[in-house]
Design an enzyme around this catalytic site. Sequence first.
Site, PDB file in Angstrom:
ATOM      1  N   SER A 132      -5.521   4.945   2.689  1.00  0.00           N
ATOM      2  CA  SER A 132      -5.939   3.532   3.216  1.00  0.00           C
ATOM      3  C   SER A 132      -5.198   2.791   3.646  1.00  0.00           C
ATOM      4  CB  SER A 132      -6.454   2.847   1.541  1.00  0.00           C
ATOM      5  OG  SER A 132      -6.732   1.551   1.917  1.00  0.00           O
ATOM      6  N   TYR A 156      -3.806  -0.739  -6.301  1.00  0.00           N
ATOM      7  CA  TYR A 156      -4.541   0.233  -5.495  1.00  0.00           C
ATOM      8  C   TYR A 156      -3.764   0.927  -4.340  1.00  0.00           C
ATOM      9  CZ  TYR A 156      -8.193   2.295  -2.436  1.00  0.00           C
ATOM     10  OH  TYR A 156      -8.931   3.284  -1.398  1.00  0.00           O
ATOM     11  N   LYS A 160      -2.407   4.795  -4.037  1.00  0.00           N
ATOM     12  CA  LYS A 160      -2.363   5.416  -2.691  1.00  0.00           C
ATOM     13  C   LYS A 160      -1.245   5.999  -2.201  1.00  0.00           C
ATOM     14  CE  LYS A 160      -6.977   5.890  -2.206  1.00  0.00           C
ATOM     15  NZ  LYS A 160      -7.456   7.191  -2.087  1.00  0.00           N
TER      16      LYS A 160
END
Lengths: 329, 329
Positions: A132, A156, A160
């Site tokens: 991402s 997050y 990732k």
Amino acid sequence: MKILITGGAGFLGARLARALLDCGRLSVNGRPAEPVEQIVLLDVAAPAVLPVQPATDQPRIVHLTGDLSEAALLARAIDADTTLVCHLAAVVSGQAEADFPLGMRINLDATRALLDRCHAVGHRPTVLFTSSVAVFGGALPPVVGDDTAVSPRSSYGTQKAIAELLLADYTRRGFIDGRVLRLPTISIRPGRPNAAASSFASGIIREPLAGLPAVCPVAPDLPLWLSSPDAATRNLLRGCALAQHALEDWPVLNLPGLSTTAAAMVEALRRVAGDEAAGRVRFERDPQIEAIVGSWPAAWDDARARRLGFVGDRDFDAVIMQFLHPEMH
Amino acid sequence: MKILITGGAGFLGARLARALLDCGRLSVNGRPAEPVEQIVLLDVAAPAVLPVQPATDQPRIVHLTGDLSEAALLARAIDADTTLVCHLAAVVSGQAEADFPLGMRINLDATRALLDRCHAVGHRPTVLFTSSVAVFGGALPPVVGDDTAVSPRSSYGTQKAIAELLLADYTRRGFIDGRVLRLPTISIRPGRPNAAASSFASGIIREPLAGLPAVCPVAPDLPLWLSSPDAATRNLLRGCALAQHALEDWPVLNLPGLSTTAAAMVEALRRVAGDEAAGRVRFERDPQIEAIVGSWPAAWDDARARRLGFVGDRDFDAVIMQFLHPEMH
């Protein structure tokens, strides 16, 4: 061939499954195309909408419901016949920020357990992992390069980024054939808002088109880096097909995107659907969402991905048309 | 104040402990200096050499022996009184490459457990973590910048890079006050060779000075990025003292180093100790070691660290003199 899609009940997972069923045959990791015999869709919940045609598709689709961090479930999902694992499942950005242990358990621990399972089956499955924009953060150059440091400003993004490093090392060691596709923010997602900090990037178009009001929680001129669902799905297929050697010795790719802003998106909405639709968007900044989304890159250099056959969108007007007329794409 | 040093029986851990005992008082995280009341040295084995003077030092030193991945040990090592944790323990590069599960268990899982324990005690301890040149790899610019992407080509580098990301996120979330110091390769380490791929960077000087032969497993002109033990120890102290806000919003620092090559090091040895000593070094390339060490940066931009008060070495001749005459430094 047998394919596992984690997050298979999600929007992108279901799209990918549909595309695989439609293809019928798939080239994986540079090898000749083979028939898609079975697709295992693994998710925490049964799929809300999967456009499966019972008679022709059903024998090829298997649903597995459960928590990705359960070893027994992973063992059922990945076995000696699994050629390809598309690992799309994730606790999304807003939720991983709000519930730290949950994000760590799914985005980090379960990803690692999945990689270990792929290693354990012994035949070096091909593993596609979606990363991402959120791996980037802080003071970024106007265009992020392949060589720009990853310095996430969200849990997050951290999770990732860690998974990217694991994929790269497992690939280097020959445990798997891994490839990481860094996706731009996907817009326009159908359905309802989710807990992603970037949920608005779909909502500010989707809701007005449905006659509903929408709130944009970031400044009108905050840069956004987007991909349409169609481009994302085509790029996932391309990511499966790609031969490992094409990635040379670093398997992380920045996928093509479209650089825009919320204001420009609303102007595109105005051009496509008129003033009334555009008037349904209200700007009201939410510092928490803006802190996360504002830490992401405005654009990145996607030359490497384009050289390898990945695609982007022409402009955001076309993305809205794609949403309005999915059958044309 | 109570301080934990993991890897406390190691060379750098023992040096740091000695320096802390000698200081007597320490400023941590920008706060006024306080007396060093207790230093807990945690390691898998009891220390081989710790220059402790029984009468004056012993009451302040506590040894804990055991596996860092044991929760009970961590709970004993870090409690409500722990002000500072210096996490130096690691499975070194060669060993982490040879034994993947061991590296993951200590360099990743135990580091995470340590951070979780620091979070759980609730008073936000200051955590200093040592990272490495090994987080870099692949095609690197001649001088690695603060914004250069981390793309390790070893499992050790991968594990260090993951730990950096965890430290940064735990710090951002306010679980700890963390700082990561990326150390150059330390040369000249005393004692015996270890399982680090870079072990030769000490051995090719230390062994000839002791009248022993030494093998250099990398090409004479392969760039190396070094720090002397003295500079490293001073920089660890500086890393403890640094106020969190001085790190702004990214706590990873590239420490000052000295860019050299094995050939230049042998020439420095010749200048300091003569032809006979220099003649004891034989060059015989080892592809496995060269693959790891050759993936590391030749130099990095250390301007940020220097601005923050970290120091480097003048030249390698001075590093050899430091090794020969430790009492002068």
